[in-house]
Design a protein around this motif. Sequence first.
Motif, PDB file in Angstrom:
ATOM      1  N   HIS A 169     -79.721 -78.881   4.157  1.00  0.00           N
ATOM      2  CA  HIS A 169     -81.083 -79.386   4.037  1.00  0.00           C
ATOM      3  C   HIS A 169     -82.074 -78.274   4.393  1.00  0.00           C
ATOM      4  CE1 HIS A 169     -84.683 -81.832   4.753  1.00  0.00           C
ATOM      5  NE2 HIS A 169     -84.081 -82.781   4.056  1.00  0.00           N
ATOM      6  N   PRO A 170     -83.220 -78.198   3.683  1.00  0.00           N
ATOM      7  CA  PRO A 170     -84.186 -77.125   3.971  1.00  0.00           C
ATOM      8  C   PRO A 170     -84.754 -77.169   5.386  1.00  0.00           C
ATOM      9  CG  PRO A 170     -85.082 -78.725   2.392  1.00  0.00           C
ATOM     10  CD  PRO A 170     -83.626 -79.016   2.533  1.00  0.00           C
ATOM     11  N   GLU A 171     -84.650 -78.321   6.054  1.00  0.00           N
ATOM     12  CA  GLU A 171     -85.164 -78.418   7.426  1.00  0.00           C
ATOM     13  C   GLU A 171     -84.059 -78.205   8.469  1.00  0.00           C
ATOM     14  OE1 GLU A 171     -87.271 -82.120   7.697  1.00  0.00           O
ATOM     15  OE2 GLU A 171     -88.539 -81.610   5.968  1.00  0.00           O
ATOM     16  N   ALA A 172     -82.907 -77.719   8.031  1.00  0.00           N
ATOM     17  CA  ALA A 172     -81.847 -77.342   8.976  1.00  0.00           C
ATOM     18  C   ALA A 172     -82.045 -75.891   9.391  1.00  0.00           C
ATOM     19  CB  ALA A 172     -80.480 -77.529   8.330  1.00  0.00           C
ATOM     20  N   ARG A 173     -81.511 -75.527  10.544  1.00  0.00           N
ATOM     21  CA  ARG A 173     -81.587 -74.131  11.005  1.00  0.00           C
ATOM     22  C   ARG A 173     -80.175 -73.656  11.314  1.00  0.00           C
ATOM     23  NH1 ARG A 173     -86.035 -71.096  13.887  1.00  0.00           N
ATOM     24  NH2 ARG A 173     -85.030 -69.175  14.543  1.00  0.00           N
ATOM     25  N   VAL A 174     -79.778 -72.590  10.666  1.00  0.00           N
ATOM     26  CA  VAL A 174     -78.417 -72.067  10.814  1.00  0.00           C
ATOM     27  C   VAL A 174     -78.496 -70.615  11.283  1.00  0.00           C
ATOM     28  CG1 VAL A 174     -76.245 -71.588   9.634  1.00  0.00           C
ATOM     29  CG2 VAL A 174     -77.587 -73.599   8.981  1.00  0.00           C
ATOM     30  N   THR A 175     -77.848 -70.311  12.418  1.00  0.00           N
ATOM     31  CA  THR A 175     -77.915 -68.972  13.008  1.00  0.00           C
ATOM     32  C   THR A 175     -76.515 -68.469  13.328  1.00  0.00           C
ATOM     33  OG1 THR A 175     -79.995 -69.616  14.071  1.00  0.00           O
ATOM     34  CG2 THR A 175     -78.949 -67.595  14.859  1.00  0.00           C
ATOM     35  N   ASN A 176     -76.209 -67.257  12.868  1.00  0.00           N
ATOM     36  CA  ASN A 176     -74.966 -66.577  13.234  1.00  0.00           C
ATOM     37  C   ASN A 176     -73.745 -67.486  13.042  1.00  0.00           C
ATOM     38  OD1 ASN A 176     -73.539 -64.326  14.164  1.00  0.00           O
ATOM     39  ND2 ASN A 176     -73.437 -65.170  16.243  1.00  0.00           N
ATOM     40  N   SER A 177     -73.664 -68.079  11.860  1.00  0.00           N
ATOM     41  CA  SER A 177     -72.608 -69.073  11.621  1.00  0.00           C
ATOM     42  C   SER A 177     -72.019 -68.930  10.220  1.00  0.00           C
ATOM     43  CB  SER A 177     -73.171 -70.494  11.786  1.00  0.00           C
ATOM     44  OG  SER A 177     -73.587 -70.706  13.122  1.00  0.00           O
ATOM     45  N   ILE A 178     -70.879 -69.570  10.022  1.00  0.00           N
ATOM     46  CA  ILE A 178     -70.241 -69.634   8.708  1.00  0.00           C
ATOM     47  C   ILE A 178     -70.255 -71.105   8.277  1.00  0.00           C
ATOM     48  CG2 ILE A 178     -68.126 -69.231   7.381  1.00  0.00           C
ATOM     49  CD1 ILE A 178     -67.357 -67.160   9.564  1.00  0.00           C
ATOM     50  N   ILE A 179     -70.877 -71.380   7.130  1.00  0.00           N
ATOM     51  CA  ILE A 179     -70.988 -72.754   6.623  1.00  0.00           C
ATOM     52  C   ILE A 179     -70.185 -72.874   5.333  1.00  0.00           C
ATOM     53  CG2 ILE A 179     -72.528 -74.607   5.892  1.00  0.00           C
ATOM     54  CD1 ILE A 179     -73.008 -73.734   8.767  1.00  0.00           C
ATOM     55  N   GLY A 180     -69.241 -73.811   5.306  1.00  0.00           N
ATOM     56  CA  GLY A 180     -68.487 -74.081   4.090  1.00  0.00           C
ATOM     57  C   GLY A 180     -67.070 -73.545   4.158  1.00  0.00           C
ATOM     58  N   PRO A 181     -66.297 -73.932   3.128  1.00  0.00           N
ATOM     59  CA  PRO A 181     -66.712 -74.774   2.011  1.00  0.00           C
ATOM     60  C   PRO A 181     -66.737 -76.264   2.386  1.00  0.00           C
ATOM     61  CG  PRO A 181     -64.396 -74.179   1.776  1.00  0.00           C
ATOM     62  CD  PRO A 181     -64.895 -73.442   2.987  1.00  0.00           C
ATOM     63  N   PHE A 182     -67.277 -77.070   1.478  1.00  0.00           N
ATOM     64  CA  PHE A 182     -67.293 -78.547   1.576  1.00  0.00           C
ATOM     65  C   PHE A 182     -67.984 -79.048   2.838  1.00  0.00           C
ATOM     66  CE2 PHE A 182     -63.317 -77.426  -0.755  1.00  0.00           C
ATOM     67  CZ  PHE A 182     -63.770 -77.803  -2.017  1.00  0.00           C
ATOM     68  N   SER A 183     -69.158 -78.461   3.114  1.00  0.00           N
ATOM     69  CA  SER A 183     -69.919 -78.918   4.278  1.00  0.00           C
ATOM     70  C   SER A 183     -71.277 -79.429   3.839  1.00  0.00           C
ATOM     71  CB  SER A 183     -70.103 -77.778   5.282  1.00  0.00           C
ATOM     72  OG  SER A 183     -68.861 -77.452   5.870  1.00  0.00           O
ATOM     73  N   SER A 184     -71.706 -80.494   4.511  1.00  0.00           N
ATOM     74  CA  SER A 184     -73.008 -81.094   4.245  1.00  0.00           C
ATOM     75  C   SER A 184     -73.796 -81.097   5.547  1.00  0.00           C
ATOM     76  CB  SER A 184     -72.797 -82.521   3.720  1.00  0.00           C
ATOM     77  OG  SER A 184     -74.021 -83.170   3.535  1.00  0.00           O
ATOM     78  N   ILE A 185     -74.914 -80.359   5.571  1.00  0.00           N
ATOM     79  CA  ILE A 185     -75.701 -80.175   6.789  1.00  0.00           C
ATOM     80  C   ILE A 185     -77.037 -80.887   6.606  1.00  0.00           C
ATOM     81  CG2 ILE A 185     -76.600 -78.496   8.441  1.00  0.00           C
ATOM     82  CD1 ILE A 185     -73.585 -78.179   7.956  1.00  0.00           C
ATOM     83  N   GLY A 186     -77.312 -81.904   7.438  1.00  0.00           N
ATOM     84  CA  GLY A 186     -78.483 -82.757   7.267  1.00  0.00           C
ATOM     85  C   GLY A 186     -79.768 -82.159   7.797  1.00  0.00           C
ATOM     86  N   ALA A 187     -80.857 -82.896   7.617  1.00  0.00           N
ATOM     87  CA  ALA A 187     -82.187 -82.471   8.065  1.00  0.00           C
ATOM     88  C   ALA A 187     -82.205 -82.301   9.580  1.00  0.00           C
ATOM     89  CB  ALA A 187     -83.233 -83.508   7.654  1.00  0.00           C
ATOM     90  N   ASN A 188     -82.940 -81.263  10.024  1.00  0.00           N
ATOM     91  CA  ASN A 188     -83.147 -81.012  11.460  1.00  0.00           C
ATOM     92  C   ASN A 188     -81.856 -80.716  12.217  1.00  0.00           C
ATOM     93  OD1 ASN A 188     -86.017 -81.506  11.267  1.00  0.00           O
ATOM     94  ND2 ASN A 188     -85.493 -83.679  11.089  1.00  0.00           N
ATOM     95  N   CYS A 189     -80.806 -80.365  11.494  1.00  0.00           N
ATOM     96  CA  CYS A 189     -79.594 -79.902  12.180  1.00  0.00           C
ATOM     97  C   CYS A 189     -79.820 -78.480  12.689  1.00  0.00           C
ATOM     98  CB  CYS A 189     -78.400 -79.899  11.217  1.00  0.00           C
ATOM     99  SG  CYS A 189     -77.710 -81.528  10.898  1.00  0.00           S
ATOM    100  N   VAL A 190     -79.200 -78.173  13.807  1.00  0.00           N
ATOM    101  CA  VAL A 190     -79.220 -76.814  14.343  1.00  0.00           C
ATOM    102  C   VAL A 190     -77.774 -76.378  14.521  1.00  0.00           C
ATOM    103  CG1 VAL A 190     -79.889 -75.327  16.266  1.00  0.00           C
ATOM    104  CG2 VAL A 190     -81.426 -77.170  15.521  1.00  0.00           C
ATOM    105  N   VAL A 191     -77.406 -75.282  13.852  1.00  0.00           N
ATOM    106  CA  VAL A 191     -76.040 -74.757  13.956  1.00  0.00           C
ATOM    107  C   VAL A 191     -76.132 -73.317  14.449  1.00  0.00           C
ATOM    108  CG1 VAL A 191     -73.878 -74.302  12.748  1.00  0.00           C
ATOM    109  CG2 VAL A 191     -75.315 -76.223  12.022  1.00  0.00           C
ATOM    110  N   GLN A 192     -75.486 -73.035  15.578  1.00  0.00           N
ATOM    111  CA  GLN A 192     -75.538 -71.696  16.173  1.00  0.00           C
ATOM    112  C   GLN A 192     -74.125 -71.230  16.517  1.00  0.00           C
ATOM    113  OE1 GLN A 192     -77.995 -73.088  19.454  1.00  0.00           O
ATOM    114  NE2 GLN A 192     -79.711 -71.830  18.743  1.00  0.00           N
ATOM    115  N   ASN A 193     -73.811 -69.985  16.168  1.00  0.00           N
ATOM    116  CA  ASN A 193     -72.541 -69.361  16.573  1.00  0.00           C
ATOM    117  C   ASN A 193     -71.345 -70.265  16.294  1.00  0.00           C
ATOM    118  OD1 ASN A 193     -74.221 -67.326  17.758  1.00  0.00           O
ATOM    119  ND2 ASN A 193     -74.463 -68.659  19.532  1.00  0.00           N
TER     120      ASN A 193
END
Length: 298
Positions: A258-282
Amino acid sequence: IPMAGLGSRLRPLTWSRPKPLLSLAGATVLDHLLAMFKTYPDQDALEYVFIMSPGQESVIKSFMQKHHPDKTVNYVEQRTMRGQSDALWQARGFMDGPILSIFSDTLIDSNFSNLPNETADAVAWVKPVPDPRRFGVVEIDSTGFVTRLIEKPNEMQNNLAVVGCYYFKEGKELTKAIKEQMARNIALKGEYFLVDALNILLEDGVKMRIEQVNTWLDAGTSEALLDTNRYLLEHGRDNIRDGLILEDSVVIPPVYIHPEARVTNSIIGPFSSIGANCVVQNSSIRDSILSPGAHVSN
């Protein structure tokens, strides 16, 4: 659309929200369900009836007003969980003329564009399955019309499983059959199953044909939800929009972020769905669904 029930097979997710509002490939289960009807030619004529458990209405109504304000929706309560037929019985006041009935955790790839021209009295959507013994199946005659439905058959040769989507040219015929089912007390463990009402319809001479689907997705368990998420991402829900904050990270498609998610220093995927206002770090997130607002660190 019967959507009552506790969603016990999806706990702990359903402690805090009804099953239709669970996250799935960048939307909710209900969003995907409603999208199935976009092929119907007269959208203005569509009227939805949601059959819900006590306490569900306010949250689902709020969701529909925010995300689907253009849709006409009626809300009906099923106070006691007495099965599928009972759920539709609660909505009998709206079952006049042509109706579609579909279970809220059933997603299929069907085209409803020709329904206004349907000549059969009823249609059952089916899918061939390798082992039909876990499902309800249809038995058809030489002309292709349904003669009866069988719940969890012992034999393997009849493999056309009903997927939980039905069309009736006249809804009142279905309510009459449900009334008869209840009068005969055709139930299992206190629940009235729709298959038994449909068999009464067939006894009364209703002509029901089948419509085969290639894709039948389920959202009724955690495992099924993840399988369906995989399928939807793989078939066109790959979505990373402009404005996304993605710092020092790697994306392995297919994913939805989602465009309102924040992803930092992470690996996303495959087959992942990240919702609004999610924060993913390290973190490394794969084959997963993060609901809106989830925070994952380290």
